[in-house]
Design a protein around this motif. Sequence first.
Motif, PDB file in Angstrom:
ATOM      1  N   SER A   1       2.150   3.078  10.196  1.00  0.00           N
ATOM      2  CA  SER A   1       3.448   1.864   9.472  1.00  0.00           C
ATOM      3  C   SER A   1       3.487   3.405   8.843  1.00  0.00           C
ATOM      4  CB  SER A   1       1.727   2.017   8.556  1.00  0.00           C
ATOM      5  OG  SER A   1       2.443   1.025   7.357  1.00  0.00           O
ATOM      6  N   VAL A   2       2.468   4.893   8.755  1.00  0.00           N
ATOM      7  CA  VAL A   2       2.991   5.571   7.613  1.00  0.00           C
ATOM      8  C   VAL A   2       4.216   6.243   8.763  1.00  0.00           C
ATOM      9  CG1 VAL A   2       2.699   8.039   6.970  1.00  0.00           C
ATOM     10  CG2 VAL A   2       0.700   6.500   7.095  1.00  0.00           C
ATOM     11  N   LEU A   3       4.678   6.152   9.905  1.00  0.00           N
ATOM     12  CA  LEU A   3       6.131   6.875  10.213  1.00  0.00           C
ATOM     13  C   LEU A   3       7.347   5.806  10.198  1.00  0.00           C
ATOM     14  CD1 LEU A   3       4.468   8.217  13.698  1.00  0.00           C
ATOM     15  CD2 LEU A   3       5.178  10.018  11.604  1.00  0.00           C
ATOM     16  N   GLU A   4       7.093   4.745   9.630  1.00  0.00           N
ATOM     17  CA  GLU A   4       8.138   4.253   9.753  1.00  0.00           C
ATOM     18  C   GLU A   4       8.970   4.003   7.731  1.00  0.00           C
ATOM     19  OE1 GLU A   4       7.334  -0.131   9.425  1.00  0.00           O
ATOM     20  OE2 GLU A   4       6.370  -0.345  11.461  1.00  0.00           O
ATOM     21  N   ALA A   5       7.564   4.656   7.309  1.00  0.00           N
ATOM     22  CA  ALA A   5       8.200   5.497   5.639  1.00  0.00           C
ATOM     23  C   ALA A   5       8.835   7.246   5.601  1.00  0.00           C
ATOM     24  CB  ALA A   5       7.025   4.968   4.842  1.00  0.00           C
ATOM     25  N   ASP A   6       7.782   7.616   7.028  1.00  0.00           N
ATOM     26  CA  ASP A   6       8.385   9.107   6.734  1.00  0.00           C
ATOM     27  C   ASP A   6       8.444   9.413   8.510  1.00  0.00           C
ATOM     28  OD1 ASP A   6       8.291  11.220   6.611  1.00  0.00           O
ATOM     29  OD2 ASP A   6       7.125  11.867   5.667  1.00  0.00           O
TER      30      ASP A   6
ATOM     31  N   TYR B   1     -10.109   3.384  16.369  1.00  0.00           N
ATOM     32  CA  TYR B   1      -8.541   3.741  17.225  1.00  0.00           C
ATOM     33  C   TYR B   1      -7.353   2.163  16.749  1.00  0.00           C
ATOM     34  CZ  TYR B   1     -12.045   7.055  18.556  1.00  0.00           C
ATOM     35  OH  TYR B   1     -12.953   7.534  18.289  1.00  0.00           O
ATOM     36  N   LYS B   2      -7.999   1.629  16.815  1.00  0.00           N
ATOM     37  CA  LYS B   2      -6.367   0.061  16.617  1.00  0.00           C
ATOM     38  C   LYS B   2      -6.335   0.296  15.798  1.00  0.00           C
ATOM     39  CE  LYS B   2      -6.060  -4.738  17.561  1.00  0.00           C
ATOM     40  NZ  LYS B   2      -5.965  -5.894  15.993  1.00  0.00           N
ATOM     41  N   THR B   3      -7.192  -0.141  13.777  1.00  0.00           N
ATOM     42  CA  THR B   3      -6.660   0.296  13.024  1.00  0.00           C
ATOM     43  C   THR B   3      -5.980   1.776  12.711  1.00  0.00           C
ATOM     44  OG1 THR B   3      -9.131  -0.745  12.931  1.00  0.00           O
ATOM     45  CG2 THR B   3      -7.436   0.416  10.770  1.00  0.00           C
ATOM     46  N   ALA B   4      -6.374   2.657  13.182  1.00  0.00           N
ATOM     47  CA  ALA B   4      -5.569   3.959  12.969  1.00  0.00           C
ATOM     48  C   ALA B   4      -4.220   3.725  13.457  1.00  0.00           C
ATOM     49  CB  ALA B   4      -6.987   5.151  13.731  1.00  0.00           C
TER      50      ALA B   4
ATOM     51  N   MET C   1       0.657  -1.278  -0.088  1.00  0.00           N
ATOM     52  CA  MET C   1      -0.257   0.407   0.089  1.00  0.00           C
ATOM     53  C   MET C   1       0.463   1.083   0.135  1.00  0.00           C
ATOM     54  SD  MET C   1      -3.114   0.163   2.715  1.00  0.00           S
ATOM     55  CE  MET C   1      -3.289  -0.985   3.176  1.00  0.00           C
ATOM     56  N   THR C   2       0.400   1.691  -0.825  1.00  0.00           N
ATOM     57  CA  THR C   2       1.704   3.631  -0.826  1.00  0.00           C
ATOM     58  C   THR C   2       1.087   4.168   0.662  1.00  0.00           C
ATOM     59  OG1 THR C   2      -0.279   5.549  -1.764  1.00  0.00           O
ATOM     60  CG2 THR C   2       0.650   3.653  -2.866  1.00  0.00           C
ATOM     61  N   THR C   3       2.290   4.384   0.635  1.00  0.00           N
ATOM     62  CA  THR C   3       2.197   5.736   1.912  1.00  0.00           C
ATOM     63  C   THR C   3       0.903   6.770   2.098  1.00  0.00           C
ATOM     64  OG1 THR C   3       4.389   5.670   1.935  1.00  0.00           O
ATOM     65  CG2 THR C   3       3.411   7.360   3.492  1.00  0.00           C
ATOM     66  N   LEU C   4       0.369   6.726   1.227  1.00  0.00           N
ATOM     67  CA  LEU C   4      -0.440   8.293   0.857  1.00  0.00           C
ATOM     68  C   LEU C   4      -2.020   7.599   1.219  1.00  0.00           C
ATOM     69  CD1 LEU C   4      -1.627  11.185   0.473  1.00  0.00           C
ATOM     70  CD2 LEU C   4      -1.819  11.039  -1.869  1.00  0.00           C
ATOM     71  N   LEU C   5      -1.866   6.273   0.781  1.00  0.00           N
ATOM     72  CA  LEU C   5      -2.600   5.746   0.707  1.00  0.00           C
ATOM     73  C   LEU C   5      -3.228   5.099   1.883  1.00  0.00           C
ATOM     74  CD1 LEU C   5      -5.836   4.012  -0.522  1.00  0.00           C
ATOM     75  CD2 LEU C   5      -4.649   1.853  -0.942  1.00  0.00           C
ATOM     76  N   THR C   6      -2.159   4.883   2.523  1.00  0.00           N
ATOM     77  CA  THR C   6      -2.321   3.876   4.128  1.00  0.00           C
ATOM     78  C   THR C   6      -2.856   5.040   5.333  1.00  0.00           C
ATOM     79  OG1 THR C   6       0.136   2.581   4.031  1.00  0.00           O
ATOM     80  CG2 THR C   6      -0.962   3.286   5.500  1.00  0.00           C
ATOM     81  N   TYR C   7      -2.105   6.250   4.698  1.00  0.00           N
ATOM     82  CA  TYR C   7      -2.313   7.662   6.046  1.00  0.00           C
ATOM     83  C   TYR C   7      -4.259   7.751   5.512  1.00  0.00           C
ATOM     84  CZ  TYR C   7      -3.095  13.121   7.088  1.00  0.00           C
ATOM     85  OH  TYR C   7      -3.457  14.118   7.215  1.00  0.00           O
ATOM     86  N   ASN C   8      -4.691   7.889   4.550  1.00  0.00           N
ATOM     87  CA  ASN C   8      -6.154   8.349   4.112  1.00  0.00           C
ATOM     88  C   ASN C   8      -6.963   7.072   4.953  1.00  0.00           C
ATOM     89  OD1 ASN C   8      -5.618  10.309   2.585  1.00  0.00           O
ATOM     90  ND2 ASN C   8      -5.303   9.732   0.512  1.00  0.00           N
ATOM     91  N   LEU C   9      -6.173   6.207   4.626  1.00  0.00           N
ATOM     92  CA  LEU C   9      -7.182   5.244   6.109  1.00  0.00           C
ATOM     93  C   LEU C   9      -7.173   5.523   6.937  1.00  0.00           C
ATOM     94  CD1 LEU C   9      -6.842   1.851   3.643  1.00  0.00           C
ATOM     95  CD2 LEU C   9      -8.281   3.092   3.614  1.00  0.00           C
TER      96      LEU C   9
END
Length: 69
Positions: free
Chosen positions: A28-33, A19-22, A1-9
């Motif tokens: 996951s996004v923070l691992e990439a950025d 909140y668990k999913t959030a 999944m792309t970072t932007l998509l993961t962020y939006n999700l």
Amino acid sequence: MTTLLTYNLGVQALEERDYKTAVERFSSVLEADPGNTNVREYLARAHFHRAALVVGFTCLCNLSGTCTE
């Protein structure tokens, strides 16, 4: 999944009070950025609300006396 998509999700999960999913998505996004302060703020909010739910549930259980956990 792309970072932007993961962020939006993650944002969507936060808005839906999942909140668990959030937390999972924003982590996951923070691992990439890791320098993304906006995502760090959202992650903090998700952790806060998730913890508040646990505390609230525990209080309800204690008041009702019906919880077995």
